[in-house]
Design a protein around this motif. Sequence first.
Motif, PDB file in Angstrom:
ATOM      1  N   UNK A 214      22.342  26.558  34.014  1.00 41.06           N
ATOM      2  CA  UNK A 214      21.397  26.904  35.112  1.00 41.06           C
ATOM      3  C   UNK A 214      21.726  28.147  35.800  1.00 41.06           C
ATOM      4  N   UNK A 215      22.754  28.849  35.602  1.00 39.06           N
ATOM      5  CA  UNK A 215      23.151  30.263  36.021  1.00 39.06           C
ATOM      6  C   UNK A 215      23.446  30.055  37.649  1.00 39.06           C
ATOM      7  N   UNK A 216      23.864  28.710  38.214  1.00 41.79           N
ATOM      8  CA  UNK A 216      23.783  28.583  39.612  1.00 41.79           C
ATOM      9  C   UNK A 216      25.317  28.282  40.006  1.00 41.79           C
ATOM     10  N   UNK A 217      26.398  28.254  39.160  1.00 46.01           N
ATOM     11  CA  UNK A 217      27.618  28.350  39.569  1.00 46.01           C
ATOM     12  C   UNK A 217      28.334  29.528  38.775  1.00 46.01           C
ATOM     13  N   UNK A 218      29.285  30.134  39.566  1.00 48.02           N
ATOM     14  CA  UNK A 218      30.107  31.197  38.927  1.00 48.02           C
ATOM     15  C   UNK A 218      31.506  30.796  39.370  1.00 48.02           C
ATOM     16  N   UNK A 219      32.291  30.852  38.064  1.00 48.06           N
ATOM     17  CA  UNK A 219      33.691  30.761  38.098  1.00 48.06           C
ATOM     18  C   UNK A 219      34.489  32.059  38.033  1.00 48.06           C
ATOM     19  N   UNK A 220      35.270  32.428  38.948  1.00 45.66           N
ATOM     20  CA  UNK A 220      35.871  33.726  38.927  1.00 45.66           C
ATOM     21  C   UNK A 220      37.479  33.351  38.933  1.00 45.66           C
ATOM     22  N   UNK A 221      37.887  34.283  38.027  1.00 47.35           N
ATOM     23  CA  UNK A 221      39.215  34.191  37.932  1.00 47.35           C
ATOM     24  C   UNK A 221      40.144  35.473  38.276  1.00 47.35           C
ATOM     25  N   UNK A 222      39.544  36.268  39.068  1.00 49.88           N
ATOM     26  CA  UNK A 222      39.968  37.502  39.577  1.00 49.88           C
ATOM     27  C   UNK A 222      40.885  37.159  40.900  1.00 49.88           C
ATOM     28  N   UNK A 223      42.259  37.178  40.708  1.00 49.64           N
ATOM     29  CA  UNK A 223      43.257  37.025  41.685  1.00 49.64           C
ATOM     30  C   UNK A 223      43.103  35.419  42.074  1.00 49.64           C
ATOM     31  N   UNK A 224      42.732  34.571  41.168  1.00 48.37           N
ATOM     32  CA  UNK A 224      42.775  33.055  41.514  1.00 48.37           C
ATOM     33  C   UNK A 224      42.082  32.292  40.797  1.00 48.37           C
ATOM     34  N   UNK A 225      41.484  31.048  41.339  1.00 48.03           N
ATOM     35  CA  UNK A 225      40.668  30.310  40.648  1.00 48.03           C
ATOM     36  C   UNK A 225      39.498  30.145  41.711  1.00 48.03           C
ATOM     37  N   UNK A 226      38.205  30.472  41.424  1.00 50.10           N
ATOM     38  CA  UNK A 226      37.365  30.158  42.590  1.00 50.10           C
ATOM     39  C   UNK A 226      35.800  29.880  41.879  1.00 50.10           C
ATOM     40  N   UNK A 227      35.297  28.645  42.396  1.00 48.40           N
ATOM     41  CA  UNK A 227      34.143  28.392  41.959  1.00 48.40           C
ATOM     42  C   UNK A 227      33.040  28.336  43.245  1.00 48.40           C
ATOM     43  N   UNK A 228      31.875  29.158  42.879  1.00 47.32           N
ATOM     44  CA  UNK A 228      31.060  29.306  43.904  1.00 47.32           C
ATOM     45  C   UNK A 228      29.521  29.361  43.485  1.00 47.32           C
ATOM     46  N   UNK A 229      28.559  28.726  44.307  1.00 50.38           N
ATOM     47  CA  UNK A 229      27.211  28.624  43.688  1.00 50.38           C
ATOM     48  C   UNK A 229      26.819  30.363  43.639  1.00 50.38           C
ATOM     49  N   UNK A 230      25.712  30.643  43.090  1.00 55.44           N
ATOM     50  CA  UNK A 230      25.301  31.970  42.727  1.00 55.44           C
ATOM     51  C   UNK A 230      24.754  32.544  44.134  1.00 55.44           C
ATOM     52  N   UNK A 231      24.266  31.639  45.020  1.00 54.33           N
ATOM     53  CA  UNK A 231      23.624  32.107  46.094  1.00 54.33           C
ATOM     54  C   UNK A 231      24.744  32.215  47.375  1.00 54.33           C
ATOM     55  N   UNK A 232      25.952  31.652  46.773  1.00 57.82           N
ATOM     56  CA  UNK A 232      27.113  31.789  47.959  1.00 57.82           C
ATOM     57  C   UNK A 232      27.221  30.870  49.015  1.00 57.82           C
ATOM     58  N   UNK A 233      26.186  29.815  48.947  1.00 54.15           N
ATOM     59  CA  UNK A 233      26.035  28.845  49.940  1.00 54.15           C
ATOM     60  C   UNK A 233      27.069  27.769  49.905  1.00 54.15           C
ATOM     61  N   UNK A 234      27.930  27.452  48.694  1.00 53.30           N
ATOM     62  CA  UNK A 234      29.061  26.771  48.651  1.00 53.30           C
ATOM     63  C   UNK A 234      30.038  26.956  47.592  1.00 53.30           C
ATOM     64  N   UNK A 235      31.190  26.732  47.974  1.00 51.40           N
ATOM     65  CA  UNK A 235      32.293  27.437  47.133  1.00 51.40           C
ATOM     66  C   UNK A 235      33.613  26.479  47.435  1.00 51.40           C
ATOM     67  N   UNK A 236      34.601  26.605  46.408  1.00 54.12           N
ATOM     68  CA  UNK A 236      35.804  26.251  46.311  1.00 54.12           C
ATOM     69  C   UNK A 236      36.990  26.930  45.500  1.00 54.12           C
ATOM     70  N   UNK A 237      38.195  27.009  46.342  1.00 52.80           N
ATOM     71  CA  UNK A 237      38.915  27.784  45.743  1.00 52.80           C
ATOM     72  C   UNK A 237      40.335  27.054  45.993  1.00 52.80           C
ATOM     73  N   UNK A 238      41.363  27.269  44.712  1.00 61.73           N
ATOM     74  CA  UNK A 238      42.678  26.811  44.776  1.00 61.73           C
ATOM     75  C   UNK A 238      43.835  28.068  44.986  1.00 61.73           C
TER      76      UNK A 238
END
Length: 368
Positions: free
Chosen positions: A30-54
């Motif tokens: 659905x292209x609504x969640x982005x998993x970023x691995x730059x400098x860590x592990x971060x999960x965020x919705x595409x509209x940036x309204x919610x996110x989680x980071x370790x």
Amino acid sequence: MKTSSCSVLALLMLGAIATETHAGQVRTDGQDIILSTKGGLKLETEDKSAGFQIGGRLHWDYTQDESDTAANGNQTLEDFDARRARIALSGHLNDFEYKAEFNIAESGSGGSVEDLYVKYKGFGEMANLTIGKQRVPFGMDVLTSSNDISLLERSAMTERYTLERSAGVKLSGRGMDKRFTYGVGLFEADGNGTNDFQEQALAGRVTFAPIMTKTSVLHLGVGYQTVGATDPLDETDTMNMEVAGALGPFHAQAEYYDSKVGPQSFNGYYAQVGYILNGGGTRPYSDGIFKRVKAVPGGTWEVTARFEEGDGRFNDVGLAFIDAQQTSLGLNYYMNDAVRIGLSYMDAESNTNSDSGNELRMRLQFTY
């Protein structure tokens, strides 16, 4: 249990290095969640309204301490252990943010809470409300992350006069194109027991940066902190003044503390300078504090020095609470955004007797 926990954290840190050169993102169907691995592990919705980071950190130190005091004579201590080992979970949902950071190990101990709070940002940048265990807004050195401080240990004045973290309620914000910051809060005065809020601490800090460009900074700050106690003779009132700046590769900061504990008066100051070599640029600055030196391809070198004098907490060199003066020298190599290798030497002498001490410290730092 401590060994296995540290091993898990070490693997996470090594993952930070591995992902350093392979940043990217993965999208759902659905292209609504982005998993970023730059400098860590971060999960965020595409509209940036919610996110989680370790995230996390591992500071592994070798230390050699020598002291000569009237109470204990000549002592030499040598150690090789985790100065800090932490795992942090953080995230946001609409106008709310949260953070939970835990000590796995810290200089032989562990299992404690570092940060545990919820922040509401719905009022705008000028008014953020934070509830929980958090940094107390008082002083510049203490508010700078241990990942980012130039010398491997904070000033003895910072160690004596600041609370660092405590459970409480804080209102903070920034304005004037991020040049102005403030924070004020009511906190527990001491401890993690069941009746700690009976004695309270009130702290506040205001900063202003009349100069703030990509290559230059001038920072001014003041703070006040009062800490209650069961015995009125132990109640503490402390005032703080800050000045800091950066110009190209050069950076400097200084703080002065004036404190009254009951009828007694104490004071002290430190002044610190640093220089970034081989094209590392200007030390980053935001929200009233300095950030970590940026690594360039091939790594960045930094040299730093500090002088301090007054009534401080000189535990690192074996002198504890005493009126003394101390000189510190440091050298840092920032391999990349995740890895730093540091070396520091501190030498202190009492102003009231013949007590003296010194410490050599080396650190391998992983930040994820």
